[in-house]
Design an enzyme around this catalytic site. Structure first.
Site, short mmCIF file in Angstrom:
data_model
loop_
_atom_site.label_atom_id
_atom_site.label_comp_id
_atom_site.label_asym_id
_atom_site.label_seq_id
_atom_site.Cartn_x
_atom_site.Cartn_y
_atom_site.Cartn_z
N LYS A 219 0.85 -1.21 0.00
CA LYS A 219 0.00 0.00 0.00
C LYS A 219 0.88 1.25 0.00
O LYS A 219 1.62 1.50 0.94
CB LYS A 219 -0.89 0.05 1.24
CG LYS A 219 -1.89 1.21 1.12
CD LYS A 219 -2.55 1.58 2.42
CE LYS A 219 -1.90 2.73 3.12
NZ LYS A 219 -1.97 4.03 2.43
N GLY A 271 7.04 4.51 8.15
CA GLY A 271 6.12 5.62 8.40
C GLY A 271 6.37 6.20 9.77
O GLY A 271 7.48 6.10 10.30
N SER A 272 5.33 6.76 10.34
CA SER A 272 5.51 7.47 11.61
C SER A 272 5.62 6.50 12.78
O SER A 272 5.09 5.38 12.74
CB SER A 272 4.34 8.42 11.83
OG SER A 272 3.14 7.68 11.85
N THR A 273 6.26 6.96 13.83
CA THR A 273 6.44 6.14 15.03
C THR A 273 5.09 5.80 15.65
O THR A 273 4.87 4.68 16.10
CB THR A 273 7.35 6.88 16.02
OG1 THR A 273 8.64 6.99 15.39
CG2 THR A 273 7.50 6.15 17.34
N GLU A 274 4.18 6.76 15.61
CA GLU A 274 2.87 6.54 16.22
C GLU A 274 2.14 5.36 15.55
O GLU A 274 1.68 4.44 16.23
CB GLU A 274 2.07 7.84 16.02
CG GLU A 274 0.78 7.90 16.76
CD GLU A 274 -0.07 9.08 16.26
OE1 GLU A 274 0.46 9.94 15.53
OE2 GLU A 274 -1.26 9.08 16.59
N GLY A 276 3.52 3.08 13.66
CA GLY A 276 4.37 1.90 13.85
C GLY A 276 4.08 1.20 15.18
O GLY A 276 4.00 -0.03 15.25
N GLU A 424 10.03 15.07 15.53
CA GLU A 424 10.38 15.09 14.12
C GLU A 424 9.61 16.22 13.44
O GLU A 424 8.41 16.35 13.66
CB GLU A 424 9.96 13.75 13.53
CG GLU A 424 10.39 13.58 12.11
CD GLU A 424 10.07 12.19 11.62
OE1 GLU A 424 8.95 11.73 11.87
OE2 GLU A 424 10.94 11.59 11.00
P1 NAP Z 1 2.27 7.58 8.42
O1 NAP Z 1 1.14 8.48 8.66
O2 NAP Z 1 2.67 6.67 9.51
O3 NAP Z 1 1.92 6.76 7.11
C1 NAP Z 1 2.75 5.77 6.57
C2 NAP Z 1 1.89 4.78 5.81
O4 NAP Z 1 1.04 4.09 6.72
C3 NAP Z 1 0.96 5.43 4.80
O5 NAP Z 1 0.81 4.56 3.71
C4 NAP Z 1 -0.32 5.53 5.59
O6 NAP Z 1 -1.46 5.67 4.78
C5 NAP Z 1 -0.32 4.24 6.35
N1 NAP Z 1 -1.12 4.24 7.55
C6 NAP Z 1 -1.64 5.31 8.21
N2 NAP Z 1 -2.31 4.88 9.30
C7 NAP Z 1 -2.23 3.53 9.32
C8 NAP Z 1 -2.71 2.51 10.20
N3 NAP Z 1 -3.39 2.81 11.29
N4 NAP Z 1 -2.42 1.22 9.92
C9 NAP Z 1 -1.68 0.90 8.84
N5 NAP Z 1 -1.21 1.81 7.97
C10 NAP Z 1 -1.47 3.12 8.20
O7 NAP Z 1 3.55 8.38 8.02
P2 NAP Z 1 3.67 9.48 6.89
O8 NAP Z 1 3.22 10.77 7.45
O9 NAP Z 1 3.03 9.01 5.66
O10 NAP Z 1 5.25 9.47 6.64
C11 NAP Z 1 6.13 10.21 7.37
C12 NAP Z 1 6.79 9.36 8.45
O11 NAP Z 1 7.49 8.27 7.89
C13 NAP Z 1 7.82 10.14 9.22
O12 NAP Z 1 7.67 9.92 10.59
C14 NAP Z 1 9.14 9.55 8.74
O13 NAP Z 1 10.19 9.65 9.61
C15 NAP Z 1 8.78 8.16 8.46
N6 NAP Z 1 9.72 7.55 7.52
C16 NAP Z 1 10.63 6.66 7.99
C17 NAP Z 1 11.56 6.08 7.14
C18 NAP Z 1 12.57 5.10 7.65
O14 NAP Z 1 13.16 4.42 6.85
N7 NAP Z 1 12.78 5.00 8.94
C19 NAP Z 1 11.53 6.38 5.79
C20 NAP Z 1 10.58 7.28 5.32
C21 NAP Z 1 9.67 7.85 6.20
P3 NAP Z 1 -1.96 7.14 4.37
O15 NAP Z 1 -0.91 7.78 3.56
O16 NAP Z 1 -3.15 6.90 3.59
O17 NAP Z 1 -2.19 7.85 5.66
#
Ligand code: NAP
Ligand code: MG
Length: 514
Positions: A219, A271-274, A276, A424
């Protein structure tokens, strides 16, 4: 033609002060050149490769593009113009279930049984098609996500192809990757990725999973699904057997449906820590394997003996060139006291020359912020820094009328307890702090809940080794920053997640080893 900097200090007394910063003012459409005086500006150099964006993108399930059962679609927009690019299918739990079933079938009947040599051929073919289409994919990435064409063309796309090539090479050599052990695929992998490196994150996840014999349900993020669907077209073109990769677009609920599906063997999430943490809770006790790549708050540490010009350039590229939309972005700067004034002056001068604007223009350094929501998050966190007593420095820099923009900024007078030192920001904003001794430097650098990356700038090799051993970060760059390679494992400590992607360690995450 230096632009005069406007240092802005706002204290708690005036909560609306930030809104008054003149950089937010709009400029007429005819003159969106930024920072430089009129006469000496570069001529516009927009990337001219034509791209075909479909009015609508369906789900990619069992090798075919299929409409979502709900009949619902959501819009994907260009964050630089706020114009709609396309409608994207919204997958619900029923669609995810069909995708998982198709992945399971493909795993049991075809992919799981195929020799590594044959799997490798598909991966090589995919890598080559990506290279052929890389200009077009780079333009799409830039239009859908807002990142500069310099970044998508020169960093993202070459790395996307490199990850497929690298993992293709391992497909028939897995037993050499794990000497004395016998690797087996896990089965169906559910993969959820964010918006900051849409194609690259897809490559990081899909390529090792397929090399090891797994099948995939992926996804992409809601705001950046278009290139994932073009990748699906490449899978078709490469003749990848049906169901080996399924791509389901949608919001968080689609991700939840993947996480909770009982027939998935492995979840890989970036994605985000929350989110995760919620995923880790949801799959506890289910036997699913999990890797989490989460947020970061990297410290870039400059010692007094560092080559200051190079260090400033590294800091700039580590936080500003990608709008700060990198989990490992160097969003904290720790400067040794003796060189503080020198570094700040150079940084001030350098950010005044950065060009914010049309991401498709090859001269642009800082593109659009990915979404309105992200822009609001950046503004809110910067405001909290100002409220807590930090000083905000931004160049006088006019921003386009439409779209989501944030000027390159830094905050001085930041203390370790400020939110901007801990949380962050995911935007082009740097929090600057000072230190006196190496001990103080690594203590400050380690003083966040995260541990994804760090940078050390010094002329002394011994200091580099000393710091590397003390820094609790998955990646430490020395006299450089944000350098990636598919052979090198990437991942975090503490709340930045666990598991590694890339290198042999990245393959191990998709195998069961006997
Ligand atoms: P996010 O809100 O956690 O979203 C990441 C992905 O998870 C998106 O596809 C999102 O869908 C999906 N998602 C949202 N809620 C979910 C749930 N409850 N269950 C399962 N999947 C869910 O993070 P973001 O704002 O898109 O990305 C930014 C974050 O990613 C930052 O914190 C960044 O540090 C982190 N990041 C980490 C790395 C690494 O390698 N460590 C690399 C890149 C990014 P939607 O888009 O539809 O909400
Ligand atoms: Mg978009």
């Amino acid at each position: 033609m230096k632009t005069k900097l406007k240092a802005v200090t706002r204290k708690n007394s005036n909560p609306r002060a930030l809104v008054a910063i003149p950089v937010q003012r709009a400029v007429p459409a005819k003159d969106r050149r930024l920072n430089f005086g009129d006469k000496w500006d570069y001529a516009p150099a927009p990337e001219s490769v034509p791209v075909k964006i479909q009015p609508r993108y369906e789900l990619f399930i069992n090798g075919k593009f299929t409409a979502p059962t709900s009949g619902k679609y959501f819009e994907s927009i260009n964050p630089a113009t706020e114009q709609k690019l396309s409608d994207i299918a919204a997958a619900n739990a029923a669609d995810v279930d069909v995708a998982v079933k198709s992945a399971r079938r493909a795993y049991e009947k075809v992919w799981g049984k195929m020799s590594g040599r044959e799997r490798g051929k598909y991966l090589y073919r995919i890598a080559r098609i990506i290279q052929e289409k890389s200009r077009e994919l780079a333009v799409l990435e830039t239009m859908d996500g807002g990142k500069t064409i310099k970044e998508s063309r020169d960093i993202d796309l070459p790395l996307v192809a490199a990850h497929f090539f690298y993992n293709a090479g391992w497909a028939d050599k897995l037993k050499y990757a794990f000497p004395g052990r016998t690797p087996h695929p896990l089965g169906v992998a559910g993969q959820i990725i964010p918006w900051n490196f849409p194609l690259l994150m897809a490559a990081w996840k899909i390529a090792p999973a397929l090399a090891c014999g797994n099948t995939v349900v992926l996804k992409p993020a809601e705001t950046t699904s278009i290139t994932a669907m073009h990748l699906a077209q490449i899978f078709q073109e490469a003749g990848l057997p049906e169901g080996v990769v399924n791509i389901v677009t949608g919001a968080g609920e689609t991700g939840t449906a993947i996480v909770n599906h009982p027939d998935i063997n492995k979840i890989a999430f970036t994605g985000s820590t929350e989110v995760g943490k919620n995923i880790a809770k949801a799959i506890a006790g289910t036997g699913k394997k999990l890797t989490l790549e989460l947020g970061g708050k990297a410290a870039n540490i400059i010692f007094g003996d560092a080559p200051i010009d190079q260090a400033v350039e590294g800091i700039v590229s580590g936080i500003y060139f990608n709008q700060g939309h990198v989990c490992c972005a160097g969003s904290r700067l720790l400067v040794q006291e003796g060189v503080y004034s020198k570094v700040i002056k150079k940084l001030r001068d350098r950010i005044a020359t950065l060009r914010v604007g049309n991401p498709l223009d090859k001269n642009t350094d800082i593109g659009a912020i990915n979404s309105r929501m992200q822009l609001e998050k950046i503004r809110e966190l910067v405001q909290s820094g100002v409220d807590e007593g930090a000083e905000l420095v931004q160049p006088r820099c006019a921003l386009p009328e439409k779209g989501y923009w944030y000027p390159p900024s830094f905050l001085t007078g930041v203390t370790a307890s400020h939110r901007i030192a801990q949380e962050e920001i995911f935007g082009p904003v740097l929090s600057v702090m000072t230190f006196r001794t190496p001990e103080e430097a690594f203590e400050r650098a380690n003083n966040t809940p995260y541990g994804l990356s760090a940078g050390v700038w010094t002329d002394k090799g011994s200091k580099i080794f000393k710091m590397i051993n003390k820094l609790r970060a998955g990646v430490v760059w020395a006299n450089t920053f944000n350098k990636f390679d598919p052979t090198s494992p990437f991942g975090g400590y503490k709340e930045s997640g666990f598991g590694r992607e890339g290198g042999v360690q990245g393959l191990a995450a998709y195998c069961r080893l006997d």
